[in-house]
Enzyme design. Structure first.
Site, PDB file in Angstrom:
ATOM      1  N   GLU A 173       9.705   7.919 -16.995  1.00 10.53           N
ATOM      2  CA  GLU A 173       8.316   8.335 -17.235  1.00 10.53           C
ATOM      3  C   GLU A 173       7.865   7.959 -18.645  1.00 10.53           C
ATOM      4  O   GLU A 173       6.730   7.517 -18.853  1.00 10.53           O
ATOM      5  CB  GLU A 173       8.179   9.849 -17.043  1.00 10.53           C
ATOM      6  N   SER A 221      14.881  21.063 -16.693  1.00 10.39           N
ATOM      7  CA  SER A 221      13.659  21.805 -16.952  1.00 10.39           C
ATOM      8  C   SER A 221      14.006  23.091 -17.700  1.00 10.39           C
ATOM      9  O   SER A 221      15.065  23.673 -17.474  1.00 10.39           O
ATOM     10  CB  SER A 221      12.966  22.144 -15.631  1.00 10.39           C
ATOM     11  N   LYS A 239      16.094  21.544 -11.604  1.00  8.44           N
ATOM     12  CA  LYS A 239      15.450  20.254 -11.845  1.00  8.44           C
ATOM     13  C   LYS A 239      16.336  19.208 -12.510  1.00  8.44           C
ATOM     14  O   LYS A 239      17.163  19.503 -13.361  1.00  8.44           O
ATOM     15  CB  LYS A 239      14.223  20.468 -12.743  1.00  8.44           C
ATOM     16  N   HIS A 263       0.835  -1.216   0.000  1.00  8.41           N
ATOM     17  CA  HIS A 263       0.000   0.000   0.000  1.00  8.41           C
ATOM     18  C   HIS A 263       0.867   1.263   0.000  1.00  8.41           C
ATOM     19  O   HIS A 263       0.435   2.297   0.498  1.00  8.41           O
ATOM     20  CB  HIS A 263      -0.949   0.024   1.209  1.00  8.41           C
TER      21      HIS A 263
END
Ligand code: ARG
Length: 463
Positions: free
Chosen positions: A295, A282, A288, A161
């Site tokens: 992804e 970024s 970043k 979980h």
């Protein structure tokens, strides 16, 4: 494309020339041109069989074979280009033969149809490319298992979980990933075994009145046997569905691994440090470092699931036997297979170059009472029924929380004894994260020795 120059294999029946856009709409050469070598191989074996069966003369067969070989070589060395205004790869190769040989070229199609031809080409292509994809899976597994061996003793929280559950090792977690990929490879090999039947000679749908020898064709093309039923041969796309499904499952695995990586690379977790070569920045936020590769692999799992749904939907309403809808099969499966090969390569590069923050992972094992199960197991070893042991350990955890303590080991022995008199001084030995991990020596457990055994077994069975 000028509509007056379009060469088709079905010009005799239709007086009108195909309308340019309509012709382009139904053409498939932009997709099936990658079947060129398979189509040539199929034609060579078919022509040789026709000769052996007395359907075409020996000199024609010899000329066909020579020219097919020449076309194959010219395509290979770039001196011949596939004409993308042809209808499909079958028309292009046959057209090329006819251009070079005249009537001899017109003899090669006896006893076959493009329906069985495309089915055999597709299977031949898959028989040569799926093993390459399986190799990509093996390489990805090798990188995972290398890391797993290196981190066999690195403790980290295991989650259920997404809540800290019990300590495990990073090596153990990585072996879990590798298990999924091992099954994926087996799924591909299994599908490959089932598609190893030759549809050539099935004709349009009903077999042939010419004396074809389909056993010889199958054997010479390297198939185990000819397909049983001609109608099934041209209507069936189970092999496409199975492989698209195997890809979708593989990609789902990669997607889940990447989800772990994305979470681990967050500032909150900081378990993994992706190499700069496998990260992006970024355009606006100077600080970043994003896990874009992970992804994108995750995103591409959506695309391969889409391809599977496309294929199932294309096939589901088709009356027997061949329908042109089936032409859609190749674009979707090629895309799935290409995507999987690419994702496996990117995944393995990204993981191979990543570093893990073992201190951070070990720290995360403290404070969440991950040792609670081990405290209960300690009491079970002293013959307390598990349900009672579970309750005693749960009460100890509550006591800790009330006292602002972060682990069971912070309780004194007297305090522990309030919850169960069976607690003794040696309980502290089983409560450290590493002790929890080391204790799990059961088959499939997370103890370092067991993880090493799992790695050895996986490496052996995936070769
Ligand atoms: N391009 C077609 C396909 O991929 C080849 C078979 C064409 N057959 C036909 N009857 N039009 O399915």
């Amino acid at each position: 494309m000028d509509e007056t120059t379009v060469q088709v294999l079905w010009g005799g029946r239709l007086v009108e020339k195909p309308e340019t856009q309509a012709f382009a709409f139904q053409a498939s050469i932009a997709v099936d041109n990658r079947l060129a070598q398979d189509d040539i191989q199929g034609s060579r074996v078919h022509a040789a069989m026709l000769e052996k069966q007395g359907v075409i003369p020996p000199d024609t067969a010899a000329a066909l074979d020579k020219e097919l070989l020449a076309i194959a070589e010219e395509l290979e060395n770039g001196s011949l280009h596939i004409d993308l205004s042809a209808e499909d790869i079958h028309s292009f190769i046959e057209g090329e033969l006819t251009k070079r040989l005249g009537d001899a070229g017109r003899m090669v199609h006896a006893g076959r149809s493009r329906n069985d031809q495309v089915a055999v080409d597709f299977r031949l292509y898959l028989k040569r490319t799926i093993p390459v994809l399986c190799g990509e899976i093996q390489e990805a597994v090798a990188v995972i298992l290398d890391k797993a061996a290196y981190y066999a003793e690195a403790v980290m929280p295991g989650y259920t979980h997404l809540q800290r559950a019990q300590p495990v090792t990073l090596g153990y977690h990585l072996v879990a990933w590798a298990c999924g990929l091992k099954r994926d490879r087996a799924r591909f090999l299994d599908a490959l075994d089932r598609l190893d039947e030759c549809p050539l000679g099935a004709g349009a749908l009903a077999g042939s009145g010419l004396p074809l020898d389909r056993v010889v064709t199958a054997k010479n093309l390297g198939f185990k046997r000819p397909t049983l039923n001609a109608m099934d041969s041209v209507a069936d796309r189970d092999f496409v569905l199975e492989l698209a499904s195997a890809v979708a499952i593989t990609q789902t695995h990669l997607s889940r691994f990447c989800e772990d990586i994305v979470i681990w690379s967050s500032e909150e977790f900081k378990f993994i440090e992706l190499s700069e070569m496998w990260s992006t920045g970024s355009s606006i936020m100077p600080q970043k470092k994003n896990p874009d590769f992970a992804e994108l692999i995750r995103g591409k799992a959506g695309r391969t699931t889409g391809n599977l749904v496309t294929l199932l939907t294309v096939v589901k309403g088709l009356p027997y036997a061949y329908n042109k809808d089936l032409q859609e099969d190749k674009e979707a499966l090629f895309d799935s297979l290409d995507t999987a090969a690419l994702c496996l390569r990117i995944f393995r590069g990204m993981l191979g170059a990543a570093a893990f923050n073992t201190e951070r992972m070990a720290d995360a094992c403290n404070g969440g009472f991950l040792e609670a199960t081990d405290a209960a197991d300690y009491l079970v070893r002293k013959r307390l029924p598990f349900r009672k042991a579970h309750e005693a350990a749960a009460l100890v955890v509550r006591d800790c929380i009330e006292a602002g303590q972060r682990s069971i080991a912070e309780r004194t022995l007297e305090q522990l004894k309030e919850r169960s008199p069976l607690f003794d001084a040696d309980v502290y030995d089983v409560l450290t994260p590493f002790a929890c991990v080391r204790a799990r020596r059961t088959h499939g457990g997370t103890s370092p020795d067991e993880v090493r055994r799992q790695i050895a077994e996986l490496s052996e069975t995936i070769d």
